[in-house]
Design an enzyme around this catalytic site. Structure first.
Site: not given
Length: 511
Positions: A260-262
């Site tokens: 994910s973006k994290r």
């Protein structure tokens, strides 16, 4: 009976990638497209690109453009579609809706009674879900209108169209990565297939498109497994052939959770902008969930990957997206570029940071002249190749090139204490810099190259008792940095005039 034979005799291989244009091209979507492409090319089959844009609220042309450009940049070419051969566009579900392709199958199911109109309100459906949660039952809609046939236009207008699920027992299929897969057919309920006669929903449109496009194998991420039983019961109801299923492992972050973006960048466009080469990302993505016959092999050109690719070597476990490994791999690909190729690819990064201006744009970049605003000079492409070549062995991404070569393209500033080698006195340092000025001044411009500069300066440096006494302040005077390429490489690139200027400026700092 489930088909456990991956390739039937005389079977024509046809696979598809069907992204929704609701966001940028995710590396997971790109990896799925890549595996479809490799499978098709390995078996001389056909790879189809289909844009699934039935979600009119979220679909956007800019995301479709991003998907097409991303796949094209990765050199994942599709084999057919609207337009002439070689200029194919993708298939689009929105265009197929206008052609009435889905409508005829929805009408057929309504006529045969395998689909029906449901005019339950949102409130009624919410109440049903709440009751099921209280009883700890599987969430599904068991529609009271499934056996009612209505011609009431008002009811039809406020209805959705549902599949009349008569399934009892399991819905089973064979997955060529996971083996036997089974779902409880009754838990599917009477699921929706269209908002109206002309508005198909995802699972229905997929089934019709795969049939009409004669898709033989469905290769997609394992997050689509839950869609498979609904698609199978629809295929059976419509008397369609059922394709073979291959569900790919999820792509994970380094902490083993879903990427994910994290975890950092997740789109192909972001990696392109950061200066990853398409060949390197193609190679890296191919190894996410698949391994070649030589397990330790990592650097593989496109043709070799196609030749080696088999479904049997797709793994079940999630594949970790290790950015450090991608960067290492990208660095290896950068090393293999010609200096001209690398310089051409790096040029936009210098222009974007206003380090270089193209004075007279030419179709062939090698014929262009460049203005260097930071130095107030002009240079040609050969000179620029020298700038880039200095760091070719060290950079891992193209966007790193400006940071490590910026000192070559503009005036430098640094603390005078940086010039001092170990315990040198200021007077000793001033004399070294003065001597260097004399030495450099006497070297003719026609002999100004790193080999000749090294041959002349190194013996002088040895005479100081410790060659660092001359080489350290020379390199700092030229670069303004603690760490940089060697002084001879720097002088060759910036030339005699600028080299002398920088040594002079260093001497002035000590006065």
């Amino acid at each position: 009976m489930k088909n456990k034979e991956l390739l039937s005799k005389n079977e024509t291989i046809r696979v598809r990638m069907a992204p929704s244009p609701t966001g940028s091209l995710h590396v997971g979507t790109a990896r799925a497209a890549l595996f479809n492409y490799l499978f098709a090319k390995h078996y001389d089959g056909t790879f189809i690109l289909r844009i699934e844009d039935t979600d009119t609220e979220r679909s956007d042309e800019k995301w479709e453009k991003d998907i097409i450009e991303g796949l094209s940049w990765l050199q994942i070419e599709w084999d057919e579609g609207p337009g002439k051969k070689g200029t194919y566009g993708p298939y689009r579900q929105s265009e197929r809706i206008k052609e009435g392709i889905y409508t005829k199958y929805i009408e057929k199911m309504l006529e045969e009674g395998s689909a029906f109109y449901c005019w339950h309100t949102k409130e009624e459906l919410q109440k049903e879900r709440e009751n099921q949660q209280e009883k700890k039952e599987a969430p599904r809609h068991l529609c009271g209108y499934r056996d009612l046939h209505t011609t009431d236009e008002e009811k039809i207008k406020q209805s959705i169209i549902r599949f009349k699920n008569e399934t009892t027992g399991p819905v089973e299929f064979y997955d060529f990565v996971r083996g036997e897969v089974s779902f409880d057919g009754e838990n599917l309920g009477d699921f929706s297939i269209a908002k109206s006669i002309n508005e198909p929903l995802y699972n229905f449109a997929v089934v019709v498109d795969d049939y009409e496009m004669k898709v033989s194998h469905v290769i997609r991420g394992e997050d689509h497994i839950s869609n498979t039983p609904r698609q199978i019961v629809l295929q059976k109801a419509l008397k369609f052939d059922i394709p073979k299923f291959i569900h790919l492992p999820l792509i994970l972050g380094t902490d083993k959770s879903k990427l994910s973006k994290r975890h950092g960048a997740t789109s192909v466009g972001e990696y392109k902008d950061m200066g990853y080469l398409s060949e390197a990302l193609f190679n890296f993505l191919s190894l996410l969930g698949w391994r070649p016959s030589e397990d330790e092999k990592e650097l593989m050109p496109k043709d070799e990957i196609i030749k080696e690719f088999t479904v049997e070597r797709i793994q079940q476990a999630g594949a970790v997206f290790d950015v450090e490994k991608l960067s290492w791999m990208n660095g290896q690909y950068i090393r293999n570029l010609s200096t001209e190729e690398l310089a051409t690819k790096c040029m936009p990064y210098f222009i974007d940071k206003n380090l270089i201006e193209i004075k007279n744009p030419k179709e062939n970049i090698s014929d262009a002249k460049f203005k260097i605003p930071g130095l107030g000079t002009e240079r040609d492409f050969e000179w620029f190749k020298g700038v880039v070549a200095m760091e070719q062995e060290r950079i891992k991404k193209l966007d790193e090139i400006t940071g490590v070569t910026e000192f070559l393209l503009k005036d430098i500033d640094y603390e005078k204490s940086l010039l001092v080698w170990k315990d040198m006195s200021v007077e000793e340092l001033k004399k070294i810099l003065s001597d260097l000025n004399v030495i450099l001044e006497e070297i003719p411009k026609e002999n100004w190259n790193k080999e000749n500069l090294r041959e002349i300066i190194m013996p002088k440096a040895e005479l100081t008792g410790s060659r660092g006494k001359m080489l350290w302040p020379l390199r700092v005077a030229l670069s303004g940095k603690k760490a940089s390429p060697g002084p001879f490489e720097i002088m060759e690139v910036i030339g005699k005039e600028e080299s002398l200027n920088r040594v002079t400026q260093a001497h002035k700092k000590l006065v």
